[in-house]
Design a protein around this motif. Structure first.
Motif, mmCIF file in Angstrom:
data_model
loop_
_atom_site.group_PDB
_atom_site.id
_atom_site.type_symbol
_atom_site.label_atom_id
_atom_site.label_comp_id
_atom_site.label_asym_id
_atom_site.label_seq_id
_atom_site.Cartn_x
_atom_site.Cartn_y
_atom_site.Cartn_z
ATOM 1 N N ASP A 91 2.826 -2.404 17.694
ATOM 2 C CA ASP A 91 3.338 -3.268 17.139
ATOM 3 C C ASP A 91 3.525 -2.849 15.673
ATOM 4 O O ASP A 91 2.584 -2.670 14.978
ATOM 5 C CB ASP A 91 2.710 -4.724 16.897
ATOM 6 C CG ASP A 91 3.644 -5.664 16.111
ATOM 7 O OD1 ASP A 91 4.701 -5.538 15.437
ATOM 8 O OD2 ASP A 91 3.320 -7.055 16.405
ATOM 9 N N PRO A 92 4.815 -2.252 15.405
ATOM 10 C CA PRO A 92 5.103 -1.717 14.066
ATOM 11 C C PRO A 92 4.739 -2.693 12.788
ATOM 12 O O PRO A 92 4.618 -2.170 11.740
ATOM 13 C CB PRO A 92 6.510 -1.532 14.038
ATOM 14 C CG PRO A 92 7.042 -2.259 15.312
ATOM 15 C CD PRO A 92 6.111 -2.437 16.146
ATOM 16 N N ARG A 93 4.945 -4.068 13.007
ATOM 17 C CA ARG A 93 4.650 -4.908 11.996
ATOM 18 C C ARG A 93 3.188 -4.662 11.714
ATOM 19 O O ARG A 93 2.929 -5.020 10.256
ATOM 20 C CB ARG A 93 4.910 -6.448 12.405
ATOM 21 C CG ARG A 93 6.450 -6.562 12.846
ATOM 22 C CD ARG A 93 6.677 -7.801 13.319
ATOM 23 N NE ARG A 93 5.792 -7.952 14.573
ATOM 24 C CZ ARG A 93 5.814 -9.178 15.507
ATOM 25 N NH1 ARG A 93 6.475 -10.289 15.080
ATOM 26 N NH2 ARG A 93 5.176 -8.990 16.610
ATOM 27 N N VAL A 94 2.426 -4.348 12.525
ATOM 28 C CA VAL A 94 0.846 -4.166 12.141
ATOM 29 C C VAL A 94 0.763 -2.906 11.062
ATOM 30 O O VAL A 94 0.370 -3.103 10.073
ATOM 31 C CB VAL A 94 -0.093 -4.066 13.274
ATOM 32 C CG1 VAL A 94 -1.366 -3.683 13.088
ATOM 33 C CG2 VAL A 94 -0.112 -5.336 14.065
ATOM 34 N N PHE A 95 1.389 -2.059 11.497
ATOM 35 C CA PHE A 95 1.232 -0.791 10.688
ATOM 36 C C PHE A 95 1.869 -1.013 9.438
ATOM 37 O O PHE A 95 1.344 -0.709 8.265
ATOM 38 C CB PHE A 95 1.978 0.504 11.587
ATOM 39 C CG PHE A 95 1.968 1.837 10.773
ATOM 40 C CD1 PHE A 95 0.649 2.692 11.123
ATOM 41 C CD2 PHE A 95 2.960 2.253 9.951
ATOM 42 C CE1 PHE A 95 0.596 3.730 10.573
ATOM 43 C CE2 PHE A 95 2.686 3.664 9.389
ATOM 44 C CZ PHE A 95 1.513 4.342 9.590
ATOM 45 N N ASN A 96 3.060 -1.582 9.379
ATOM 46 C CA ASN A 96 3.797 -1.821 8.126
ATOM 47 C C ASN A 96 3.047 -2.964 7.329
ATOM 48 O O ASN A 96 3.218 -2.936 6.103
ATOM 49 C CB ASN A 96 5.430 -2.247 8.492
ATOM 50 C CG ASN A 96 6.103 -1.142 8.975
ATOM 51 O OD1 ASN A 96 5.937 0.056 8.829
ATOM 52 N ND2 ASN A 96 6.958 -1.447 9.832
ATOM 53 N N ALA A 97 2.505 -3.731 7.719
ATOM 54 C CA ALA A 97 1.612 -4.851 7.083
ATOM 55 C C ALA A 97 0.441 -4.162 6.404
ATOM 56 O O ALA A 97 0.175 -4.504 5.192
ATOM 57 C CB ALA A 97 1.363 -5.950 7.852
ATOM 58 N N VAL A 98 0.026 -3.038 6.956
ATOM 59 C CA VAL A 98 -1.291 -2.337 6.596
ATOM 60 C C VAL A 98 -0.958 -1.514 5.412
ATOM 61 O O VAL A 98 -1.545 -1.461 4.369
ATOM 62 C CB VAL A 98 -2.120 -1.820 7.723
ATOM 63 C CG1 VAL A 98 -3.155 -0.967 7.043
ATOM 64 C CG2 VAL A 98 -2.569 -3.066 8.419
ATOM 65 N N LYS A 99 0.045 -0.829 5.709
ATOM 66 C CA LYS A 99 0.540 0.368 4.820
ATOM 67 C C LYS A 99 0.167 0.102 3.331
ATOM 68 O O LYS A 99 -0.174 0.838 2.331
ATOM 69 C CB LYS A 99 2.036 0.868 5.343
ATOM 70 C CG LYS A 99 2.269 1.950 4.653
ATOM 71 C CD LYS A 99 3.629 2.489 4.970
ATOM 72 C CE LYS A 99 4.724 1.570 4.868
ATOM 73 N NZ LYS A 99 6.281 2.098 5.061
ATOM 74 N N PRO A 100 1.165 -0.966 2.771
ATOM 75 C CA PRO A 100 0.815 -1.359 1.259
ATOM 76 C C PRO A 100 -0.583 -1.488 0.625
ATOM 77 O O PRO A 100 -0.853 -1.412 -0.297
ATOM 78 C CB PRO A 100 1.790 -2.600 0.974
ATOM 79 C CG PRO A 100 2.207 -3.165 2.511
ATOM 80 C CD PRO A 100 1.905 -2.161 3.376
ATOM 81 N N LEU A 101 -1.371 -1.764 1.663
ATOM 82 C CA LEU A 101 -2.658 -2.310 1.383
ATOM 83 C C LEU A 101 -3.479 -1.121 0.901
ATOM 84 O O LEU A 101 -4.619 -1.040 0.069
ATOM 85 C CB LEU A 101 -3.525 -3.057 2.304
ATOM 86 C CG LEU A 101 -2.965 -4.207 2.667
ATOM 87 C CD1 LEU A 101 -3.850 -4.578 4.043
ATOM 88 C CD2 LEU A 101 -2.962 -5.296 1.843
#
Length: 163
Positions: free
Chosen positions: A13-23
């Motif tokens: 799920d790209p949303r998981v990767f994109n949600a974690v990236k800014p952290l």
């Protein structure tokens, strides 16, 4: 100092990767075309995600090529790494979806090719439930493990490290 190339094994799920990236900010820097991130980890040497594996089956096929500095075959699923395969990866980071069986499957595909640490989540260590705080917790554990591996000069040693 040049970032170290690494492989991540995570969700489809790209949303998981994109949600974690800014952290990962400010330790990580995000840039690149077509929303493909260039990630720099604040360890003793920064890391760069060159490839994201989305299943142990694809990892068993793709990681052996990546360890040899070769590009994997074009996959049906999008790869969120920066796809710069000019240097072989120095580590493999596996998320919580990858247990002993999945790690073993990928490592079997890499027999006699792997001279890198494989980071696997230690499921015995307490962690927050999925949701707010979970990703931050996991990121800190990965960073701490990479710092330990580098400090012990184990970046060029095959083996599984728990984070």
């Amino acid at each position: 100092m040049s970032p170290l190339p690494v492989i991540t094994c995570g969700s489809t799920d790209p949303r998981v990767f994109n949600a974690v990236k800014p952290l990962y900010l400010p330790e990580y820097e995000s840039r690149g075309g077509q929303n493909q991130p260039l990630l720099k980890v604040n360890t003793l040497t920064p890391s760069l995600v060159i490839h994201n594996v989305t299943s142990s089956t694809s990892g068993a096929l793709e990681i052996p090529l990546l360890l040899q500095g070769l590009a994997p075959p074009i996959a049906e699923e999008h790869n969120w790494g920066n796809t710069d395969y000019s240097k072989p990866p120095v580590a493999v980071f596996a998320g919580a979806l990858y247990g002993d069986r999945e790690i073993d499957e990928m490592r079997q595909g890499c027999k006699k090719l792997s001279s890198v640490p494989w980071l696997k989540m230690d499921m015995t260590v307490p962690r927050p439930p999925l949701g707010p705080g979970y990703a931050e917790h996991v990121v800190q554990r990965i960073k701490a493990c990479m710092k330990k591996i580098e400090a012990e000069k184990m970046l060029e040693q095959d083996g599984v490290w728990l984070y």
